[in-house]
Design an enzyme around this catalytic site. Structure first.
Site, PDB file in Angstrom:
ATOM      1  N   SER A   1      -9.822  -0.899   6.911  1.00  9.95           N
ATOM      2  CA  SER A   1      -9.209  -0.684   5.594  1.00  9.95           C
ATOM      3  C   SER A   1      -8.435  -1.864   5.034  1.00  9.95           C
ATOM      4  O   SER A   1      -8.037  -1.832   3.870  1.00  9.95           O
ATOM      5  CB  SER A   1      -8.299   0.547   5.631  1.00  9.95           C
ATOM      6  OG  SER A   1      -9.068   1.715   5.554  1.00  9.95           O
TER       7      SER A   1
ATOM      8  N   SER B   1      -9.700   1.417   2.687  1.00  7.60           N
ATOM      9  CA  SER B   1      -8.825   2.189   1.827  1.00  7.60           C
ATOM     10  C   SER B   1      -7.738   1.383   1.123  1.00  7.60           C
ATOM     11  O   SER B   1      -7.167   1.874   0.145  1.00  7.60           O
ATOM     12  CB  SER B   1      -8.165   3.307   2.642  1.00  7.60           C
ATOM     13  OG  SER B   1      -7.295   2.758   3.611  1.00  7.60           O
TER      14      SER B   1
ATOM     15  N   LYS C   1       0.854  -1.186   0.000  1.00  8.73           N
ATOM     16  CA  LYS C   1       0.000   0.000   0.000  1.00  8.73           C
ATOM     17  C   LYS C   1       0.893   1.241   0.000  1.00  8.73           C
ATOM     18  O   LYS C   1       1.905   1.276   0.715  1.00  8.73           O
ATOM     19  CB  LYS C   1      -0.891  -0.040   1.248  1.00  8.73           C
ATOM     20  CG  LYS C   1      -1.980   1.027   1.296  1.00  8.73           C
ATOM     21  CD  LYS C   1      -2.846   0.827   2.541  1.00  8.73           C
ATOM     22  CE  LYS C   1      -4.003   1.797   2.617  1.00  8.73           C
ATOM     23  NZ  LYS C   1      -4.840   1.555   3.810  1.00  8.73           N
TER      24      LYS C   1
END
Lengths: 98, 488
Positions: free
Chosen positions: B178, B154, B79
């Protein structure tokens, strides 16, 4: 408590955010409805309840105060949007004397 | 060779050093990125050359007779809020577009030391604020199961990358769901460790008392492998906890006979899609048939967890994001007239609408006159949420709930109403408030979109979570389903 565009402007200034007129209007309506939803917390009695700032109880973590290499100064200075001889350049901080 | 894409690492690993090299494995995944990422858009940066070099270096070590490190040649995605030395780390934000960190996050360093090869950095909602990856400053990621649907967020880029066969595993971060929610929406396994299990050093801070880094994988065994590699105390993060890291693989096959599974009734009420409800209850019956003891428990503070979370997370974010001021790194407005406008215009130009909204919400909740009524109140309710969980765990070993109230939603469907978007995390948020470990595993489909089962455990008891998840997985086939983009 209603979140008017004036309240939004005050909070935006505290947050160091320059807003457009449209943003002020939109945020005021959105924050108002979000905070009204959040007001449901008032229904839950919490008198005498200790606040939790951290889920896992960890306090006073110590380590030896030993000197270790830090990040290379040139690499760190190179990240600044504007730099001069290893210093970070910003607009004048203090007002010039009249 | 392309038959390797979408095969869990532990199944490929026995071939490494025999009829398969790390370089070949990495090349297969780089090929999948090349072929598909134009439509999925999971990646913000692909580090193909670096990945090839690292894989070749591993192959040389293997050829010289060195033992295979635990994740040798594992093609992973990160990420883009995890700092990577020499590789741009944007957080999905224009304000960090030029940011190249001078160091690796501890979790990234540990992955590399275990032999994993980083393929690139994945898309996310800006500063991890969102549940759909639509808040990225660089455009949305799409769900590999249906390109019209969001991948969740996310960590949507990481979830989509794994689901699309563009990485065999990924790291995400989870502040309110997330990791687990996008794992659910993309049909993969995603685990949020106990707060303090994994070092946050080098994870760009959103809400420091809630953030955790965790694995996103094709199945539970790979999840255990990655968690093993990244766990443990780190002197660089004083909130990482000095507790022993058990051998997660060793306890994986222990079964669930006699394990007590709690069903919190509040998680099956209003707002839950009937198909999701049915899939999750079916999964619970599978656990029961394997010998688990199921009973109903209560988590009455659930309805207060969402506002509590947003007040605390936004308050912490408003403080954490104060550092983006255009001075020492990141972008800077060209329209600065003085120091105040340097800050205010850099931030106005660099942040997207959701980040601005949350900074203002947090600043408001911390400001004079509102602190007691909002921020302190939320911290008190946080205590009550934690007590609810403690009470449950006196009776049961794990909780079973839906991960997300719906299987998915379309791009654009929720962007107009921030509150609707916040409700996507209603079942995952309480777990972060209490600092507990939680995992989402695939448990079925609703209208062709994957559904996730969330299991929640006691602090630092990821071993039990993984054992229960593994037992479920072995008894079902959901984790073998692959997205259409991968089947073609």
């Amino acid at each position: 408590m209603r979140i008017t565009p004036e309240v939004v402007e005050r909070v935006a200034r505290l947050s160091r955010l320059e807003l457009t007129e449209q943003e002020r209007e939109a945020f005021s309506a959105q924050l108002d409805s979000i905070l009204q939803y959040f007001a449901r917390l008032d229904r839950l009695p919490t008198e005498g309840v200790e606040p939790t700032s951290h889920a896992i109880p960890v306090t006073n973590v110590f380590r030896e105060d030993t000197v270790t290499p830090s990040l290379p100064r040139e690499e760190v200075a190179a990240m600044a949007p504007e730099s001069y001889e290893g210093y970070v350049v910003v607009p004048r901080v203090l007002e010039a004397e009249a | 060779m392309s038959g390797l894409v979408g095969v869990p690492y532990h199944e490929v690993r026995p071939r490494l050093g025999r009829d398969l090299s790390c370089r070949e494995l990495v090349e297969v995944y780089l090929g999948a990125i090349e072929a598909q990422d134009g439509s999925v858009r999971a990646y913000l940066t692909v580090t193909a050359d670096q990945a090839r070099q690292e894989a070749e270096a591993l192959d040389r070590r293997l050829a010289s007779g060195e033992p295979l490190p635990p994740l040798a040649g594992m093609p992973v995605a990160l990420k883009d809020n995890l700092c990577t030395r020499g590789v741009r780390t944007t957080c999905g934000s224009r304000i960090l577009e030029p940011f190249v960190p001078p160091y690796d996050a501890t979790a990234v360093r540990r992955l590399r030391e275990a032999g994993a090869v980083v393929l690139g950095k994945t898309n996310l909602d800006e500063f991890a604020m969102g549940s759909s990856t639509e808040n990225s400053g660089f455009g949305p990621t799409r769900n590999p199961w249906s390109l019209e649907h969001v991948p969740g967020g996310s960590s949507g880029g990481s979830a989509a990358a794994v689901a699309a066969g563009e990485a065999v595993a990924a790291l995400g971060s989870d502040t309110g769901g997330s990791i687990r929610q996008p794992a659910s929406l993309c049909g993969i396994v995603g685990l949020k460790p106990t707060y303090g299990r994994v070092s946050r050093y080098g994870l760009v801070a959103f809400a420091s008392s809630l953030d955790q880094i965790g694995p996103m994988t094709l199945d539970v065994r790979d999840c255990a492998l990655v968690l093993q590699a990244i766990s443990g105390r780190d002197p660089h993060d004083s909130t990482s906890v000095d507790v022993p890291v058990p051998d997660f693989l060793a306890s994986l096959e222990g079964g669930v006979r006699g394990v007590r599974v709690g069903l919190p009734a509040e998680f099956f009420g209003e707002g839950l899609d009937p198909q999701v409800r049915e899939a999750v209850l079916r999964a619970v019956r599978v656990l029961e048939s394997l010998g688990a003891v199921v009973e109903e428990v209560a988590l009455p503070t659930l309805e207060y967890a969402l506002p509590t979370y947003y007040l605390i997370a936004c308050a912490e974010a408003s403080s954490n994001l104060a550092r983006y001021d255009g001075v020492a790194y990141g972008s800077r407005s060209r329209r600065a007239e003085d120091l105040y406008t340097l800050y205010a215009r850099t931030r106005a130009e660099g942040f997207g609408p959701e980040v601005k909204r949350r900074i203002m919400l947090g600043t408001f909740a911390l400001s004079a006159g509102y602190y007691e009524g909002f921020y302190k109140k939320a911290q008190q309710v946080r205590t009550l949420v934690r007590r609810d969980f403690d009470r449950c765990f006196q009776r049961v070993d794990v909780l079973a709930t839906p991960t997300s109230p719906v299987a998915g939603f379309r791009l654009g469907e929720r962007t107009a109403d921030p509150l609707q978007m916040y409700l996507a995390d209603v079942y995952t948020i309480p777990v972060n408030l209490a600092g507990l470990p939680g995992v989402s595993v695939p448990c079925g489909f609703a209208d062709g979109l994957p559904v996730g089962l969330q299991l929640v455990g006691r602090p630092f008891d990821e071993a039990t979570l993984l054992r229960v998840a593994y037992a479920y997985e072995q008894a079902t086939e959901w984790h073998r389903a692959r997205a259409p983009v991968l089947r073609s």
